[in-house]
Scaffold this motif. Structure first.
Motif, PDB file in Angstrom:
ATOM      1  N   UNK A 289       8.893   6.352  -7.647  1.00  0.00           N
ATOM      2  CA  UNK A 289       7.611   6.027  -7.034  1.00  0.00           C
ATOM      3  C   UNK A 289       6.990   4.872  -7.787  1.00  0.00           C
ATOM      4  N   UNK A 290       6.300   3.988  -7.139  1.00  0.00           N
ATOM      5  CA  UNK A 290       6.015   3.912  -5.713  1.00  0.00           C
ATOM      6  C   UNK A 290       7.045   3.108  -4.923  1.00  0.00           C
ATOM      7  N   UNK A 291       8.112   2.655  -5.580  1.00  0.00           N
ATOM      8  CA  UNK A 291       9.111   1.842  -4.876  1.00  0.00           C
ATOM      9  C   UNK A 291       9.888   2.645  -3.844  1.00  0.00           C
ATOM     10  N   UNK A 292      10.162   3.902  -4.138  1.00  0.00           N
ATOM     11  CA  UNK A 292      10.849   4.796  -3.202  1.00  0.00           C
ATOM     12  C   UNK A 292      10.110   6.125  -3.237  1.00  0.00           C
ATOM     13  N   UNK A 293       9.736   6.614  -2.069  1.00  0.00           N
ATOM     14  CA  UNK A 293       9.058   7.909  -1.953  1.00  0.00           C
ATOM     15  C   UNK A 293      10.080   8.923  -1.450  1.00  0.00           C
TER      16      UNK A 293
ATOM     17  N   UNK B  88      18.527  13.249 -10.618  1.00  0.00           N
ATOM     18  CA  UNK B  88      17.230  13.262 -11.283  1.00  0.00           C
ATOM     19  C   UNK B  88      16.591  11.874 -11.279  1.00  0.00           C
ATOM     20  N   UNK B  89      17.389  10.860 -11.548  1.00  0.00           N
ATOM     21  CA  UNK B  89      16.867   9.494 -11.612  1.00  0.00           C
ATOM     22  C   UNK B  89      16.483   8.944 -10.244  1.00  0.00           C
ATOM     23  N   UNK B  90      17.201   9.347  -9.194  1.00  0.00           N
ATOM     24  CA  UNK B  90      17.003   8.720  -7.882  1.00  0.00           C
ATOM     25  C   UNK B  90      16.197   9.531  -6.885  1.00  0.00           C
ATOM     26  N   UNK B  91      16.238  10.860  -6.938  1.00  0.00           N
ATOM     27  CA  UNK B  91      15.747  11.648  -5.802  1.00  0.00           C
ATOM     28  C   UNK B  91      14.663  12.667  -6.128  1.00  0.00           C
TER      29      UNK B  91
ATOM     30  N   UNK C 144       0.847  -1.181   0.000  1.00  0.00           N
ATOM     31  CA  UNK C 144       0.000   0.000   0.000  1.00  0.00           C
ATOM     32  C   UNK C 144       0.892   1.242   0.000  1.00  0.00           C
ATOM     33  N   UNK C 145       0.622   2.162  -0.881  1.00  0.00           N
ATOM     34  CA  UNK C 145       1.416   3.382  -0.983  1.00  0.00           C
ATOM     35  C   UNK C 145       0.498   4.588  -0.893  1.00  0.00           C
ATOM     36  N   UNK C 146       1.036   5.661  -0.366  1.00  0.00           N
ATOM     37  CA  UNK C 146       0.291   6.913  -0.327  1.00  0.00           C
ATOM     38  C   UNK C 146       0.366   7.574  -1.695  1.00  0.00           C
ATOM     39  N   UNK C 147      -0.275   8.700  -1.815  1.00  0.00           N
ATOM     40  CA  UNK C 147      -0.119   9.524  -3.004  1.00  0.00           C
ATOM     41  C   UNK C 147       0.680  10.749  -2.590  1.00  0.00           C
ATOM     42  N   UNK C 148       2.009  10.591  -2.438  1.00  0.00           N
ATOM     43  CA  UNK C 148       2.826  11.637  -1.854  1.00  0.00           C
ATOM     44  C   UNK C 148       2.840  12.936  -2.629  1.00  0.00           C
ATOM     45  N   UNK C 149       2.553  12.888  -3.929  1.00  0.00           N
ATOM     46  CA  UNK C 149       2.589  14.142  -4.670  1.00  0.00           C
ATOM     47  C   UNK C 149       1.548  15.127  -4.145  1.00  0.00           C
ATOM     48  N   UNK C 150       0.564  14.659  -3.380  1.00  0.00           N
ATOM     49  CA  UNK C 150      -0.452  15.538  -2.813  1.00  0.00           C
ATOM     50  C   UNK C 150      -0.347  15.651  -1.303  1.00  0.00           C
ATOM     51  N   UNK C 151       0.597  14.971  -0.687  1.00  0.00           N
ATOM     52  CA  UNK C 151       0.603  14.951   0.768  1.00  0.00           C
ATOM     53  C   UNK C 151       1.819  15.665   1.341  1.00  0.00           C
ATOM     54  N   UNK C 152       1.568  16.331   2.449  1.00  0.00           N
ATOM     55  CA  UNK C 152       2.614  16.967   3.228  1.00  0.00           C
ATOM     56  C   UNK C 152       2.605  16.269   4.575  1.00  0.00           C
ATOM     57  N   UNK C 153       3.781  15.914   5.072  1.00  0.00           N
ATOM     58  CA  UNK C 153       3.901  15.257   6.363  1.00  0.00           C
ATOM     59  C   UNK C 153       4.393  16.299   7.349  1.00  0.00           C
TER      60      UNK C 153
ATOM     61  N   UNK D  56      16.910  19.523   4.015  1.00  0.00           N
ATOM     62  CA  UNK D  56      17.343  18.142   3.906  1.00  0.00           C
ATOM     63  C   UNK D  56      16.456  17.316   2.994  1.00  0.00           C
ATOM     64  N   UNK D  57      16.837  16.062   2.894  1.00  0.00           N
ATOM     65  CA  UNK D  57      16.170  15.095   2.026  1.00  0.00           C
ATOM     66  C   UNK D  57      15.872  13.845   2.843  1.00  0.00           C
ATOM     67  N   UNK D  58      14.711  13.239   2.593  1.00  0.00           N
ATOM     68  CA  UNK D  58      14.358  11.964   3.223  1.00  0.00           C
ATOM     69  C   UNK D  58      13.661  11.093   2.189  1.00  0.00           C
ATOM     70  N   UNK D  59      13.759   9.790   2.400  1.00  0.00           N
ATOM     71  CA  UNK D  59      13.053   8.854   1.528  1.00  0.00           C
ATOM     72  C   UNK D  59      12.658   7.634   2.329  1.00  0.00           C
ATOM     73  N   UNK D  60      11.629   6.943   1.841  1.00  0.00           N
ATOM     74  CA  UNK D  60      11.291   5.654   2.422  1.00  0.00           C
ATOM     75  C   UNK D  60      11.013   4.666   1.312  1.00  0.00           C
ATOM     76  N   UNK D  61      11.259   3.395   1.639  1.00  0.00           N
ATOM     77  CA  UNK D  61      11.033   2.319   0.677  1.00  0.00           C
ATOM     78  C   UNK D  61      10.476   1.112   1.406  1.00  0.00           C
ATOM     79  N   UNK D  62       9.354   0.568   0.923  1.00  0.00           N
ATOM     80  CA  UNK D  62       8.820  -0.654   1.522  1.00  0.00           C
ATOM     81  C   UNK D  62       9.792  -1.813   1.317  1.00  0.00           C
ATOM     82  N   UNK D  63       9.847  -2.710   2.309  1.00  0.00           N
ATOM     83  CA  UNK D  63      10.707  -3.894   2.207  1.00  0.00           C
ATOM     84  C   UNK D  63       9.897  -5.174   2.343  1.00  0.00           C
ATOM     85  N   UNK D  64       8.620  -5.048   2.482  1.00  0.00           N
ATOM     86  CA  UNK D  64       7.738  -6.192   2.659  1.00  0.00           C
ATOM     87  C   UNK D  64       6.446  -5.696   3.283  1.00  0.00           C
ATOM     88  N   UNK D  65       5.508  -6.588   3.502  1.00  0.00           N
ATOM     89  CA  UNK D  65       4.240  -6.158   4.091  1.00  0.00           C
ATOM     90  C   UNK D  65       4.448  -5.497   5.461  1.00  0.00           C
TER      91      UNK D  65
END
Length: 176
Positions: free
Chosen positions: A60-64, A52-55, A1-10, A76-85
């Motif tokens: 998406x959706x493999x890395x947000x 450009x390719x990575x950050x 399950x992935x969010x729609x980060x292009x519309x979300x602010x955390x 700064x920069x942050x990212x997350x990536x799912x590793x399993x359920x």
């Protein structure tokens, strides 16, 4: 399950994370070309094409990918990536002048809270270099605990029960 980060602010208490996009490429390319910025992020400056390719959200959706803002100023920069359920990892890097101000732990807590509450993750991990004591302290302030050491890196995890608020840093009870 992935969010729609292009519309979300955390939102954090001190910071907010906004989705990184192609419009942020000039800023990100300058950051990742700076040897001081990438010292603990692979250690080698990156080309504009690599950034450009990575950050910029292309993975998406493999890395947000996110920019970390302090009062609307990118720090700064942050990212997350799912590793399993229900689990995955996060990475973060701050500009040197933004370090030591509580911004990293705040952004990490906000991101972990998002992953736990919005995406249902039950385990979030980070793997700082074992020699990067500043990062290890920041991750610990964000509620991560060391679970193992692997070839020069620590594996740290945050479970929902380990999520803490800034009040915990002051010895006060966590917020409800």
């Amino acid at each position: 399950m992935h969010s729609t980060p292009e519309n979300s602010v955390i939102e954090g208490d001190l910071t907010c994370l906004i989705p990184a996009t192609e419009t942020h490429l000039p800023l990100l390319a300058a950051w990742f070309a700076d040897p001081e910025f990438v010292r603990n992020w692979g250690g080698q400056p990156l080309t504009r094409e690599e950034v450009s390719a990575k950050y910029t959200g292309r993975r998406r959706p493999d890395v947000e990918s996110f920019l970390i803002l302090d009062r609307n100023i990118p720090v700064g920069y942050a990212q997350y990536a799912p590793a399993g359920p229900g689990q995955g990892g996060i990475d973060m890097v701050l500009l040197p002048q933004a370090q030591g101000k509580g911004l990293g732990p705040d952004a990490a807590r906000a991101l972990v809270r998002h992953l736990h509450t919005m995406l249902g993750w039950t385990q979030v991990t980070v793997d700082p270099e074992a020699s990067n004591t500043r990062a290890i302290r920041a991750w610990a302030k964000a509620g991560f605990r060391t679970v193992s050491r692997q070839s020069g890196h620590l594996l740290m995890e945050s479970l929902p029960a380990h999520s803490i608020s800034p009040a915990d840093d002051e010895g006060l009870p966590p917020r409800a």
